[in-house]
Design an enzyme around this catalytic site. Structure first.
Site, PDB file in Angstrom:
ATOM      1  N   ASP A 101      61.289 -28.131 -63.120  1.00 33.30           N
ATOM      2  CA  ASP A 101      60.469 -27.079 -62.512  1.00 33.30           C
ATOM      3  C   ASP A 101      61.349 -26.251 -61.571  1.00 33.30           C
ATOM      4  OD1 ASP A 101      58.486 -25.467 -61.448  1.00 33.30           O
ATOM      5  OD2 ASP A 101      57.697 -27.001 -60.100  1.00 33.30           O
ATOM      6  N   ASN A 143      54.670 -31.237 -50.760  1.00 31.10           N
ATOM      7  CA  ASN A 143      53.530 -31.757 -51.507  1.00 31.10           C
ATOM      8  C   ASN A 143      53.886 -32.860 -52.502  1.00 31.10           C
ATOM      9  OD1 ASN A 143      50.630 -31.446 -52.359  1.00 31.10           O
ATOM     10  ND2 ASN A 143      51.667 -31.042 -54.302  1.00 31.10           N
ATOM     11  N   HIS A 144      55.028 -32.694 -53.157  1.00 27.92           N
ATOM     12  CA  HIS A 144      55.340 -33.620 -54.248  1.00 27.92           C
ATOM     13  C   HIS A 144      56.831 -33.865 -54.348  1.00 27.92           C
ATOM     14  CE1 HIS A 144      54.963 -29.419 -55.748  1.00 27.92           C
ATOM     15  NE2 HIS A 144      56.136 -29.675 -56.268  1.00 27.92           N
ATOM     16  N   GLN A 209      55.595 -34.312 -61.431  1.00 29.00           N
ATOM     17  CA  GLN A 209      55.698 -34.062 -59.992  1.00 29.00           C
ATOM     18  C   GLN A 209      54.569 -34.774 -59.239  1.00 29.00           C
ATOM     19  OE1 GLN A 209      55.560 -29.835 -60.562  1.00 29.00           O
ATOM     20  NE2 GLN A 209      57.573 -29.546 -59.648  1.00 29.00           N
ATOM     21  N   ASP A 211      52.233 -36.216 -56.437  1.00 28.67           N
ATOM     22  CA  ASP A 211      51.972 -35.785 -55.054  1.00 28.67           C
ATOM     23  C   ASP A 211      52.226 -36.933 -54.083  1.00 28.67           C
ATOM     24  OD1 ASP A 211      51.031 -33.457 -56.245  1.00 28.67           O
ATOM     25  OD2 ASP A 211      49.353 -33.269 -54.833  1.00 28.67           O
ATOM     26  N   ARG A 239      60.458 -22.237 -46.102  1.00 28.52           N
ATOM     27  CA  ARG A 239      59.262 -21.798 -46.820  1.00 28.52           C
ATOM     28  C   ARG A 239      58.573 -23.086 -47.241  1.00 28.52           C
ATOM     29  NH1 ARG A 239      58.127 -21.971 -52.387  1.00 28.52           N
ATOM     30  NH2 ARG A 239      56.735 -20.387 -53.199  1.00 28.52           N
ATOM     31  N   ASP A 241      56.475 -24.927 -49.436  1.00 29.54           N
ATOM     32  CA  ASP A 241      55.988 -24.758 -50.800  1.00 29.54           C
ATOM     33  C   ASP A 241      54.625 -25.432 -50.969  1.00 29.54           C
ATOM     34  OD1 ASP A 241      56.720 -24.233 -53.734  1.00 29.54           O
ATOM     35  OD2 ASP A 241      56.244 -26.367 -53.747  1.00 29.54           O
ATOM     36  N   TYR A 245      47.816 -28.172 -50.542  1.00 32.34           N
ATOM     37  CA  TYR A 245      47.337 -29.315 -51.332  1.00 32.34           C
ATOM     38  C   TYR A 245      47.715 -30.679 -50.770  1.00 32.34           C
ATOM     39  CZ  TYR A 245      47.513 -25.388 -54.630  1.00 32.34           C
ATOM     40  OH  TYR A 245      47.385 -24.172 -55.230  1.00 32.34           O
ATOM     41  N   LEU A 246      48.081 -30.744 -49.492  1.00 33.05           N
ATOM     42  CA  LEU A 246      48.677 -31.991 -48.989  1.00 33.05           C
ATOM     43  C   LEU A 246      47.719 -33.183 -48.984  1.00 33.05           C
ATOM     44  CD1 LEU A 246      50.904 -30.626 -46.075  1.00 33.05           C
ATOM     45  CD2 LEU A 246      51.472 -30.920 -48.486  1.00 33.05           C
ATOM     46  N   GLU A 283      53.592 -20.958 -48.180  1.00 32.02           N
ATOM     47  CA  GLU A 283      53.199 -20.501 -49.508  1.00 32.02           C
ATOM     48  C   GLU A 283      51.810 -21.071 -49.774  1.00 32.02           C
ATOM     49  OE1 GLU A 283      53.861 -20.719 -54.269  1.00 32.02           O
ATOM     50  OE2 GLU A 283      53.957 -22.494 -53.040  1.00 32.02           O
TER      51      GLU A 283
HETATM   52  C1  GLC Z   1      55.475 -23.346 -55.925  1.00 30.43           C
HETATM   53  C2  GLC Z   1      56.734 -22.710 -56.478  1.00 30.43           C
HETATM   54  C3  GLC Z   1      56.749 -22.834 -57.973  1.00 30.43           C
HETATM   55  C4  GLC Z   1      56.612 -24.288 -58.367  1.00 30.43           C
HETATM   56  C5  GLC Z   1      55.383 -24.925 -57.713  1.00 30.43           C
HETATM   57  C6  GLC Z   1      55.331 -26.406 -57.914  1.00 30.43           C
HETATM   58  O1  GLC Z   1      54.343 -22.655 -56.297  1.00 30.43           O
HETATM   59  O2  GLC Z   1      56.817 -21.370 -56.064  1.00 30.43           O
HETATM   60  O3  GLC Z   1      57.902 -22.277 -58.517  1.00 30.43           O
HETATM   61  O4  GLC Z   1      56.507 -24.405 -59.756  1.00 30.43           O
HETATM   62  O5  GLC Z   1      55.403 -24.691 -56.317  1.00 30.43           O
HETATM   63  O6  GLC Z   1      56.404 -27.027 -57.279  1.00 30.43           O
END
Ligand code: GLC
Ligand code: CA
Length: 629
Positions: A101, A143-144, A209, A211, A239, A241, A245-246, A283
């Site tokens: 990813d 998150n993951h 991925q 969590d 940033r 990410d 969703y935590l 984000e």
């Molecule tokens: C964020 C990133 C994206 C990624 C996703 C999962 O949205 O910008 O590129 O796929 O997280 O990690």
């Protein structure tokens, strides 16, 4: 079992999982690594005045010709970035990862992917960037992790190991049915069965991925250790990410939960206590009313991407009407002091259509998706230039809007030369091809054999590197690159673009988007300024302050024509009557604002930015080059 507790003195605490601290060249050090020597100069709210540049290290410049861009390559291009005039780099994940990813699947939070270099390379790069007063933030994926991360490998190994509840496990896949699947085109559920542990694990993104479980304090402490590790090294922030969703809670969508906000407040507190002048950028792909919660009361994130604004900029220029933009701005609540929006046209992901209505989504798809292959997840996997059919006037207009709306603009690498995309590549690789530096082999990105490159560079006749590259545009003073650089220079002279208030200017023509950015009144913060909408006073002292780089005292009027045809604009500027609009790029004074509406004519996709100068006795607006003296 708790995470290994850091035992270092405060600034040098060792992050859990890091190699034991060693000393090099005397003095206390991070684990074997010298932190960056130089913080960049600038006040605590630098991020409200700066321009950000998002960069994929892997795709920027390959210093050792192995086909992969790296940190030394990024460092080698700092001259260019400084020349361009950006203030802060945002690095996409540079950590070890199986790269399923784009590196957001992290297998070790505490070092650099060997493809890109090592921690020493990162520190040298940071030193060099800071020497130029360029700051650097990096993605932090809280998150993951990747399913290859040793934490997950251990967690899945049994139901009773020390990390058994570092992730979110369940016996069935029925819990939390309200939580949507984010990558709808790839995943069918947020649960995946694990053969080894004989249980399901939770994941909001790809099934590789898992969590992390933030209900476990050891996880929180481990991730805070990661944060300290990078801040100790000298990063200027993160940033965050996928931050909504935590946590998961029964009967909720698992987004924007109070527990998530509490954790962010705790994180911010930790950062503020030990690391001045850093920034945390969220984000959160959410509606404006949920988005602003990520600022908290000024005690969560300093910045937040304004996701809903972005597709509406594209909608507005296709409809040739300001309404999509003004509507979303009207729905955007005020933000606390010291906070700032991050605004953008494109980024490394698909142009997301999550936060639009179904009707709007259909419209965007009809207008911007010429081929079903351009769809990615809930959006469109294309870069800026091809989305605009390569129309340079339109690209200039959209940048003018981006650089003058409230917020700090974020430019995606390559968009400054109007690079194209490759929709035949999988997932979001369509917009992650190598930076095009020159017409040389591999676009000057790398001297490796073509087959060795991490992704093929663009070679089509329209957007290929022979047609579109930095070297050619640097040589051509009328290129888009030079245009962009010069408008950034202009923007920098008027801090009001970063920190001023915002007020729409009424105009009968729906194709015209006009607003005034005003300096904050001297006393009272943005709250008061927004309430009163009072324009700054164009006093001599104010102008002197503006010259000194402080908050300028004059409002700036921005008028944009969203139509491909010439348009008249009758603007209601009565509030500023008596002032003289001086166009910012040429410093040409226009007719003073009178007591009736103010008429301006704009060419196709044309725009003007005017400083509204109040004439005091004996003072005339200084004519610039070509000015009407
Ligand atoms: C964020 C990133 C994206 C990624 C996703 C999962 O949205 O910008 O590129 O796929 O997280 O990690
Ligand atoms: Ca390399």
């Amino acid at each position: 079992m708790s995470a290994p507790r850091p035992t270092r003195p405060s600034r040098l605490r060792r992050a859990p999982g890091a190699a034991p601290a060693t000393r090099r060249g005397g003095g206390a050090r991070l684990p074997g690594i010298r932190p960056t020597a130089l913080p960049a100069r600038g006040g605590a709210d630098w991020y409200r005045r700066g321009v950000f540049y998002e960069v994929l290290t892997r795709g920027f410049f390959d210093s050792n010709n192995d086909g992969i861009g790296d940190l030394a390559g990024l460092r080698a291009k700092l001259d260019y970035l400084e020349w361009l005039g950006i203030d802060c780099l945002w690095l996409l994940p540079f950590y070890p990862s199986p790269l399923r990813d784009g590196g957001y699947d992290i297998s070790d939070f505490l070092t650099v992917h060997p493809d890109l270099g090592n921690l020493d390379d990162l520190v040298e790069f940071l030193d060099d960037a800071h020497r130029r007063d360029i700051r650097v933030i990096a993605d932090l994926v809280m998150n993951h992790t990747s399913d290859q991360h040793p934490w997950f490998v251990e967690s899945r190994s049994s139901r009773h190991n020390p990390k058994a509840d570092w992730y979110v496990w369940n016996d069935d896949d029925q819990r939390w049915p309200e939580a949507r699947v984010v990558f709808v085109d790839v995943e069918t559920s947020n649960w995946t069965w694990d053969q080894q542990r004989q249980q399901y694990y939770w994941h909001r993104f790809y099934s590789h991925q898992p969590d992390l479980n933030y209900d476990n304090p050891d996880v929180v402490e481990a991730m805070f250790g990661v944060v300290r590790f990078w801040l100790d090294l000298g990063l200027d922030g993160f940033r965050l990410d996928a931050v909504p969703y935590l946590f998961q809670r029964d009967g909720t969508t698992g987004e924007n939960l109070p527990e998530t906000h509490a954790l962010l407040r705790q994180l911010r507190k930790e950062i503020d206590a030990a690391y001045p002048n850093r920034v945390v950028l969220a984000e959160a792909n959410q509606w404006p009313s949920d988005l602003v919660d990520y600022f908290g009361d000024g005690d969560e994130c300093h910045m937040c991407f304004h996701f809903p604004l972005m597709p509406r900029l594209f909608m507005a220029v296709r409809r040739e009407q300001r309404f999509p933009v003004t509507e979303i701005l009207a729905q955007t609540p005020e933000i606390p002091d010291g906070c700032q929006w991050a605004i953008f046209l494109r980024n490394h992901d698909e142009l997301t259509l999550e936060k639009v209505t179904e009707e709007e989504r259909d419209y965007m798809v009809a207008e911007y998706v010429k081929d079903p292959r351009m769809r990615r997840h809930m959006g469109i996997g294309r870069r800026l230039a091809p989305l605009l059919d390569g129309d340079r006037k339109l690209a200039e207009l959209l940048h003018a809007v981006l650089f003058s709306l409230p917020g700090s603009p974020v430019i995606y690498y390559g968009d400054e030369v109007l690079m194209g995309d490759n929709v035949y590549l999988g997932d979001r690789d369509s917009v992650r091809t190598p930076m095009q530096w020159s017409p040389d082999r591999n676009g000057g990105f790398s001297r490796a054999d073509f087959a060795q490159l991490y992704l093929p560079p663009l070679m089509d006749p329209v957007y290929g590197y022979e047609a579109v590259n930095v070297e050619a545009q640097q040589r051509n003073p009328s290129s888009h690159l030079h245009w962009l650089r010069s408008i950034l220079q202009t923007r920098r002279q008027f801090p009001v673009f970063g920190t001023g208030t915002f007020e729409l200017v009424p105009c009968g023509n729906p194709s015209i988007l006009a607003y005034v950015r005003s300096p904050l009144p001297e006393a009272g913060g943005p709250e008061r300024a927004r309430r009163t909408g009072r324009p700054g006073r164009g006093t001599r002292a104010g102008r002197a302050r503006a010259r000194n780089g402080d908050e300028g005292d004059n409002p700036v009027l921005c008028v944009h024509n969203l139509s491909r045809f010439a348009q008249p604009a009758e603007l209601d500027l009565v509030r500023w009557s008596g002032r003289t609009p001086v166009e910012l790029l040429g410093r040409v004074p226009f007719a003073p604002v009178g007591s009736v509406s103010y008429g301006v004519t704009l060419g196709p996709y044309g725009f003007y930015w005017f400083e509204l100068i109040e004439e005091t006795a004996g003072e005339q607006p200084a004519p610039g080059p070509g000015g009407l003296a």
